[in-house]
Design a protein around this motif. Structure first.
Motif, PDB file in Angstrom:
ATOM      1  N   ASN A   1      41.400  12.153  68.449  1.00  0.00           N
ATOM      2  CA  ASN A   1      40.056  11.584  68.357  1.00  0.00           C
ATOM      3  C   ASN A   1      39.436  11.360  69.734  1.00  0.00           C
ATOM      4  OD1 ASN A   1      37.924  10.911  66.866  1.00  0.00           O
ATOM      5  ND2 ASN A   1      38.876   9.161  65.827  1.00  0.00           N
ATOM      6  N   LEU A   2      39.521  12.352  70.586  1.00  0.00           N
ATOM      7  CA  LEU A   2      38.953  12.247  71.923  1.00  0.00           C
ATOM      8  C   LEU A   2      37.430  12.402  71.849  1.00  0.00           C
ATOM      9  CD1 LEU A   2      41.464  14.516  73.870  1.00  0.00           C
ATOM     10  CD2 LEU A   2      41.432  12.031  73.776  1.00  0.00           C
ATOM     11  N   SER A   3      36.769  11.791  72.826  1.00  0.00           N
ATOM     12  CA  SER A   3      35.310  11.854  72.789  1.00  0.00           C
ATOM     13  C   SER A   3      34.789  13.170  73.363  1.00  0.00           C
ATOM     14  CB  SER A   3      34.712  10.681  73.557  1.00  0.00           C
ATOM     15  OG  SER A   3      35.155  10.742  74.885  1.00  0.00           O
ATOM     16  N   THR A   4      35.683  13.945  73.995  1.00  0.00           N
ATOM     17  CA  THR A   4      35.236  15.222  74.550  1.00  0.00           C
ATOM     18  C   THR A   4      35.354  16.353  73.536  1.00  0.00           C
ATOM     19  OG1 THR A   4      37.455  15.456  75.421  1.00  0.00           O
ATOM     20  CG2 THR A   4      35.768  14.741  76.963  1.00  0.00           C
ATOM     21  N   LEU A   5      36.090  16.110  72.453  1.00  0.00           N
ATOM     22  CA  LEU A   5      36.280  17.129  71.424  1.00  0.00           C
ATOM     23  C   LEU A   5      35.396  16.784  70.219  1.00  0.00           C
ATOM     24  CD1 LEU A   5      40.145  17.611  71.683  1.00  0.00           C
ATOM     25  CD2 LEU A   5      38.340  19.004  72.658  1.00  0.00           C
ATOM     26  N   PRO A   6      35.196  17.709  69.289  1.00  0.00           N
ATOM     27  CA  PRO A   6      34.236  17.471  68.205  1.00  0.00           C
ATOM     28  C   PRO A   6      34.519  16.205  67.399  1.00  0.00           C
ATOM     29  CG  PRO A   6      35.440  19.528  67.894  1.00  0.00           C
ATOM     30  CD  PRO A   6      35.770  19.042  69.232  1.00  0.00           C
ATOM     31  N   GLU A   7      33.429  15.588  66.963  1.00  0.00           N
ATOM     32  CA  GLU A   7      33.566  14.328  66.226  1.00  0.00           C
ATOM     33  C   GLU A   7      34.205  14.579  64.867  1.00  0.00           C
ATOM     34  OE1 GLU A   7      29.261  13.487  66.214  1.00  0.00           O
ATOM     35  OE2 GLU A   7      29.422  15.647  66.455  1.00  0.00           O
ATOM     36  N   ARG A   8      35.026  13.643  64.449  1.00  0.00           N
ATOM     37  CA  ARG A   8      35.671  13.745  63.140  1.00  0.00           C
ATOM     38  C   ARG A   8      34.881  12.922  62.146  1.00  0.00           C
ATOM     39  NH1 ARG A   8      41.720  14.180  63.888  1.00  0.00           N
ATOM     40  NH2 ARG A   8      41.984  12.305  62.693  1.00  0.00           N
ATOM     41  N   ILE A   9      34.418  13.596  61.106  1.00  0.00           N
ATOM     42  CA  ILE A   9      33.607  12.907  60.113  1.00  0.00           C
ATOM     43  C   ILE A   9      34.411  12.803  58.822  1.00  0.00           C
ATOM     44  CG2 ILE A   9      31.477  13.033  58.773  1.00  0.00           C
ATOM     45  CD1 ILE A   9      30.531  14.863  61.240  1.00  0.00           C
ATOM     46  N   PRO A  10      34.677  11.584  58.360  1.00  0.00           N
ATOM     47  CA  PRO A  10      35.438  11.453  57.116  1.00  0.00           C
ATOM     48  C   PRO A  10      34.646  12.045  55.952  1.00  0.00           C
ATOM     49  CG  PRO A  10      35.212   9.358  58.262  1.00  0.00           C
ATOM     50  CD  PRO A  10      34.289  10.295  58.918  1.00  0.00           C
ATOM     51  N   THR A  11      35.278  12.948  55.225  1.00  0.00           N
ATOM     52  CA  THR A  11      34.593  13.644  54.145  1.00  0.00           C
ATOM     53  C   THR A  11      35.481  13.623  52.908  1.00  0.00           C
ATOM     54  OG1 THR A  11      33.833  15.143  55.872  1.00  0.00           O
ATOM     55  CG2 THR A  11      33.318  15.760  53.612  1.00  0.00           C
ATOM     56  N   GLU A  12      34.844  13.425  51.778  1.00  0.00           N
ATOM     57  CA  GLU A  12      35.566  13.451  50.503  1.00  0.00           C
ATOM     58  C   GLU A  12      35.776  14.901  50.087  1.00  0.00           C
ATOM     59  OE1 GLU A  12      36.428  10.746  48.374  1.00  0.00           O
ATOM     60  OE2 GLU A  12      37.323  12.198  46.988  1.00  0.00           O
TER      61      GLU A  12
END
Lengths: 161, 196
Positions: free
Chosen positions: B97-108
């Motif tokens: 969960n680094l801020s330089t890599l793409p954001e992780r969006i919780p998805t169902e």
């Protein structure tokens, strides 16, 4: 009669070859069914690069082929990579025409499932391939398969040198 | 002499004829099934103006440049192709969960529940006109392998099954594809690395 019977008991009976044609015919039918007749004779040398993450092409009737590589007859056509469509050399401007004629040959329902397989030689520069890709996009033939040989990861990296 | 019956047809030459046909078919046909790496090309933009890129956040884009010397520049740093797979995997997954890599969006996602998905990530592959096709395919192969490995890990972990063994219409396979959607953009051609 008795005489004859005695004679035949002596030697080894010959193996019947009557069923040999049947076996050979069976092989023949197997080959006729499982193979496809070569449609085009290649005018360019194509040695596809190796890859590991490959998928098999499914419906052959829905695939059109574009060959790119150096001409086999270098004395006549030189060594610059050329594009081959059907049985003849072509240039990029002919691709759109080729795609639309391939589309015409297909059923109405299958036309949007059409895909193009790019059989290019590993030594080709990307320039010509990019041109072909751009033409395919213009012809809206967007399903593309980069034809490769299956090999190990080792083979890929060794070949790069 | 007694009446002769019909003479029997000789069966031995039949084998020869059949062999000849067989050899003809073996020579003139091919058995090879074509296989390769599948890609979907983006449709051609209608007008010139549309070519301009929409805004993509810097952290969501992974730029792979291949120059005419067949050298790689990944995210502005030279990289050996052997390390590309691992780098791409880290980018797609962003495990820490680094801020330089793409954001992780919780998805169902069906079958899997809520999963962190790097929805907006894009791998942008750009090559020069002088790049060899071999290298290009090797790069494409490594990137595809990164996706396949991630998908495989998830499939083994959750379904105890290999990704490649799943059937094409398996809804679980679609679920995995949703977690790791293949997003490789083969950019508009442009000259990099000074090829003329």
């Amino acid at each position: 009669m008795a005489k004859f019977r005695q004679k035949s008991k002596g030697g080894v009976p010959a193996i019947s070859t009557a069923s040999l044609p049947d076996i050979v015919f069976m092989l023949l039918f197997f080959f006729m069914v499982s193979t496809t007749i070569r449609e085009t004779s290649l005018k360019v040398k194509v040695v596809p690069p190796y890859a590991t993450e490959i998928k098999k092409l499914e419906k052959k009737s829905l695939v059109s082929y574009i060959y790119i590589g150096k001409p086999q007859n270098a004395k006549m056509y030189g060594t610059a990579p050329r594009i081959q469509l059907n049985d003849a050399f072509a240039n990029t401007s002919q691709i759109r025409e080729f795609i639309s004629s391939e589309r015409e040959k297909m059923n109405e329902a299958d036309r949007n499932k059409m895909s193009v397989s790019l059989k290019a030689d590993g030594d080709t520069d990307m320039g010509i391939i990019t041109d072909v890709k751009q033409e395919l996009r213009r012809a809206s033939a967007l399903k593309l398969n980069y034809s490769t040989r299956s090999g190990t990861r080792q083979a890929i990296f060794q070949n790069l040198r | 002499m007694a009446k002769r019956g019909l003479p029997e047809v000789a069966a031995a030459p039949m084998a020869d004829v059949a062999f000849q046909l067989l050899i003809f078919f073996i020579v003139s046909t091919t058995l090879d099934t074509d296989s390769g790496i599948f890609r979907k090309l983006p449709p051609m933009p209608e007008t010139q103006e549309q070519v301009e890129q929409e805004d993509i956040k810097e952290r969501n884009i992974f730029v792979v440049l291949v120059n005419r010397e067949n050298k790689l520049l990944v995210e502005n740093e030279p990289m050996d192709i052997r390390n590309l797979r691992a780098a791409a995997k880290e980018f797609i997954q962003n495990p820490n969960n680094l801020s330089t890599l793409p954001e992780r969006i919780p998805t169902e996602i069906p079958y899997l529940g809520v999963m962190p998905v790097t929805k907006y990530h894009i791998i942008s592959l750009q090559n020069d006109r002088g790049t060899s096709y071999e290298t290009y395919i090797a790069v494409q192969n490594e990137l595809t392998a990164a996706y396949n490995e991630l998908r495989n890990e998830l499939a083994t972990q959750r379904f105890n099954m290999k990704y490649e063994d799943m059937k094409d219409n398996d809804p679980r396979k679609e679920a995995i594809d949703q977690v790791y959607p293949l997003k490789i953009s083969e950019a508009e051609p442009r000259d990099i690395g000074g090829a003329s």
